[in-house]
Design an enzyme around this catalytic site. Structure first.
Site, mmCIF file in Angstrom:
data_model
loop_
_atom_site.group_PDB
_atom_site.id
_atom_site.type_symbol
_atom_site.label_atom_id
_atom_site.label_comp_id
_atom_site.label_asym_id
_atom_site.label_seq_id
_atom_site.Cartn_x
_atom_site.Cartn_y
_atom_site.Cartn_z
ATOM 1 N NE ARG A 87 -3.323 0.146 3.025
ATOM 2 C CZ ARG A 87 -3.676 -0.017 4.312
ATOM 3 N NH1 ARG A 87 -3.343 0.866 5.211
ATOM 4 N NH2 ARG A 87 -4.357 -1.070 4.671
ATOM 5 C CE1 TYR A 88 0.308 4.005 4.028
ATOM 6 C CE2 TYR A 88 0.836 1.867 4.965
ATOM 7 C CZ TYR A 88 0.044 2.999 4.942
ATOM 8 O OH TYR A 88 -1.001 3.111 5.817
ATOM 9 N NE ARG A 91 5.254 1.848 6.166
ATOM 10 C CZ ARG A 91 4.844 3.021 5.730
ATOM 11 N NH1 ARG A 91 5.354 3.565 4.640
ATOM 12 N NH2 ARG A 91 3.883 3.673 6.361
ATOM 13 C CB CYS A 100 -3.358 -16.405 15.536
ATOM 14 S SG CYS A 100 -3.426 -15.233 14.185
ATOM 15 C CB CYS A 104 -7.775 -11.069 19.028
ATOM 16 S SG CYS A 104 -6.037 -11.458 19.361
ATOM 17 C CB CYS A 107 -8.882 -10.633 14.687
ATOM 18 S SG CYS A 107 -7.716 -10.741 13.314
ATOM 19 N NE ARG A 109 -4.218 -8.572 7.678
ATOM 20 C CZ ARG A 109 -3.053 -8.151 8.208
ATOM 21 N NH1 ARG A 109 -2.493 -8.822 9.202
ATOM 22 N NH2 ARG A 109 -2.472 -7.074 7.731
ATOM 23 C CG ASP A 269 -8.951 -1.754 11.815
ATOM 24 O OD1 ASP A 269 -8.880 -0.560 11.482
ATOM 25 O OD2 ASP A 269 -7.949 -2.474 12.023
ATOM 26 C CG ASP A 306 -5.411 1.007 8.480
ATOM 27 O OD1 ASP A 306 -5.579 1.435 7.313
ATOM 28 O OD2 ASP A 306 -4.488 0.249 8.814
ATOM 29 C CE LYS A 313 -1.492 0.456 10.298
ATOM 30 N NZ LYS A 313 -1.142 -0.101 8.969
HETATM 31 C C1 PLP Z 1 -0.092 -0.886 8.750
HETATM 32 C C2 PLP Z 1 0.477 -1.186 7.460
HETATM 33 C C3 PLP Z 1 1.837 -0.975 7.207
HETATM 34 C C4 PLP Z 1 2.786 -0.456 8.260
HETATM 35 O O1 PLP Z 1 2.546 0.883 8.497
HETATM 36 P P1 PLP Z 1 3.539 1.683 9.461
HETATM 37 O O2 PLP Z 1 2.861 3.012 9.574
HETATM 38 O O3 PLP Z 1 4.851 1.740 8.774
HETATM 39 O O4 PLP Z 1 3.621 0.927 10.734
HETATM 40 C C5 PLP Z 1 2.324 -1.228 5.953
HETATM 41 N N1 PLP Z 1 1.525 -1.689 4.963
HETATM 42 C C6 PLP Z 1 0.218 -1.905 5.176
HETATM 43 C C7 PLP Z 1 -0.605 -2.401 4.055
HETATM 44 C C8 PLP Z 1 -0.354 -1.668 6.435
HETATM 45 O O5 PLP Z 1 -1.648 -1.906 6.638
HETATM 46 S S1 SF4 Z 2 -5.312 -9.723 16.126
HETATM 47 FE FE1 SF4 Z 2 -5.865 -11.280 14.596
HETATM 48 S S2 SF4 Z 2 -3.971 -11.697 13.500
HETATM 49 FE FE2 SF4 Z 2 -3.395 -10.720 15.439
HETATM 50 S S3 SF4 Z 2 -3.053 -12.422 16.907
HETATM 51 FE FE3 SF4 Z 2 -5.179 -11.738 17.151
HETATM 52 S S4 SF4 Z 2 -6.334 -13.120 15.801
HETATM 53 FE FE4 SF4 Z 2 -4.191 -13.233 15.120
#
Ligand code: PLP
Ligand code: SF4
Length: 343
Positions: A87-88, A91, A100, A104, A107, A109, A269, A306, A313
């Site tokens: 996305r960025y 990175r 996991c 959680c 979560c 995801r 989220d 986010d 973010k």
């Molecule tokens: C959160 C996230 C990151 C990391 O973001 P930082 O601000 O560098 O911690 C990188 N890529 C994606 C897609 C993310 O959701």
């Molecule tokens: S937040 Fe989601 S991805 Fe992270 S440890 Fe918990 S269940 Fe796993």
């Protein structure tokens, strides 16, 4: 390895819930796991225990709201190859595994992780690494999942070797909840596998409540630090768990005491069935304002939102500098009083 509870019956046997058909429905829809370490942290005499609330299934998870989304932060929209989210420019996320140690209940995801979710197979992992190798803008690889510390030391070593062979990748950052919820997994061998690479290694540990920092968790963090891993934290702001300046101040202090720099405090989220965990943005901002007055600068996390849909973010904390028309900027001090400043 310690026992993990995975069914409503097992959780009932451990006396952390009373079984109902609704809870069976929750468990059929979203993965369930709670480690022995987490079980020991739960105070069964407290019906609102902040540890139980994070991991024990709750019938309210069946309530899905219109604003909730299966992919709240839009990972899918930015995935050029399986297992990568880009996305960025500088990175990427690399998700080698979707299991996991715990699941959680909040979560983001939750629609994708679980014991049955497929990890990348060797060919898919090679393709993900090839994407990173072929994209020179990528300076940092963030290994996440699932929880990538569920990988064996051997697989962590192999991943580190593959990433350190890419000249433009300078930093490898792991995101994990293992040191907190399954600290026994952090052996000297695993810490060495993470740290023994030509690249600089950071680990962002997910921790939401001061009671999660048990003696065992502290020992796991210490092992990682001694191996050469730099530690930061991520906390999710959760109603009924840590939506309180006193609790968060205690958490951030304990993290710093254990050599972990508080990094992000995430607004929860819009994941499905998690409305009972969400605070408002205004509540988050008020808590941050309270922390600014009472907490050491090195213990301050950044409140981040986010933006739903995959827009990224952004810091969402209170503003201390406001442009006043015709005059210099107006500055708010930690106690809430305003002061002028000559431009
Ligand atoms: C959160 C996230 C990151 C990391 O973001 P930082 O601000 O560098 O911690 C990188 N890529 C994606 C897609 C993310 O959701
Ligand atoms: S937040 Fe989601 S991805 Fe992270 S440890 Fe918990 S269940 Fe796993």
């Amino acid at each position: 390895m310690a026992r993990t509870l995975r069914t409503i019956d097992e959780l009932a046997g451990a006396r952390v819930l009373a079984p109902t058909p609704e809870l069976e429905d929750v468990a059929a829809r979203y993965a369930v796991a709670l480690t022995e370490d987490v079980l020991h942290l739960i105070d069964r005499t407290d019906p609102d225990d902040p540890i139980a609330r994070q991991f024990v299934p709750d019938a309210r998870e069946l309530d899905t709201r219109p604003e909730e989304r299966s992919d709240p932060i839009g990972d899918g929209a930015h995935s050029p190859v399986k297992g990568i989210v880009h996305r960025y420019p500088d990175r990427v996320l690399l998700k080698p595994i979707l299991t996991c140690p715990v699941y959680c209940r909040f979560c983001f995801r939750r629609e994708f992780v679980g014991p049955g979710a497929n990890a990348l197979d060797p060919a898919e992992l090679d393709a993900a690494i090839a994407y990173i190798a072929n994209t020179p803008d990528i300076w940092e690889v963030i290994v996440t999942g699932g929880d990538p510390l569920m990988l064996s030391p051997r697989r962590i070593r192999a991943l580190n070797a593959a990433l350190s062979a890419i000249p433009h990748v300078k930093v490898v950052r792991w995101h994990s909840r293992v040191p907190i919820v399954d600290p026994g997994r952090v052996t000297e061998e695993l810490a060495g596998a993470l740290a023994n690479t030509a690249r600089t290694v950071w680990l962002a540990v997910h921790c939401n409540h001061p009671r999660e920092l048990s003696a065992e968790a502290a020992a796991a963090l210490s092992k990682l630090r001694r191996a050469g891993v730099t530690l930061v934290s991520q906390t999710v702001l959760l109603k009924g768990v840590n939506d309180d300046a006193g609790i968060l101040a205690a958490l951030m202090r304990r993290l710093v005491e254990h050599g972990v720099k508080p990094y992000y405090l995430h607004l929860a989220d819009l994941a499905p069935g998690t409305s009972h965990f969400r605070t408002t943005l205004a509540e988050g901002r008020a808590i941050m304002q309270a922390l600014r007055g009472r907490l050491s600068g090195i213990a301050q996390p950044t409140l981040v939102l986010d933006i739903p849909g995959g827009y990224g973010k952004v810091p969402a904390g209170p503003a201390y500098v406001e442009d006043a028309l015709g005059a210099g900027p107006l500055i708010t001090d930690p106690a809430g009083k305003t002061h002028s400043y000559p431009g």
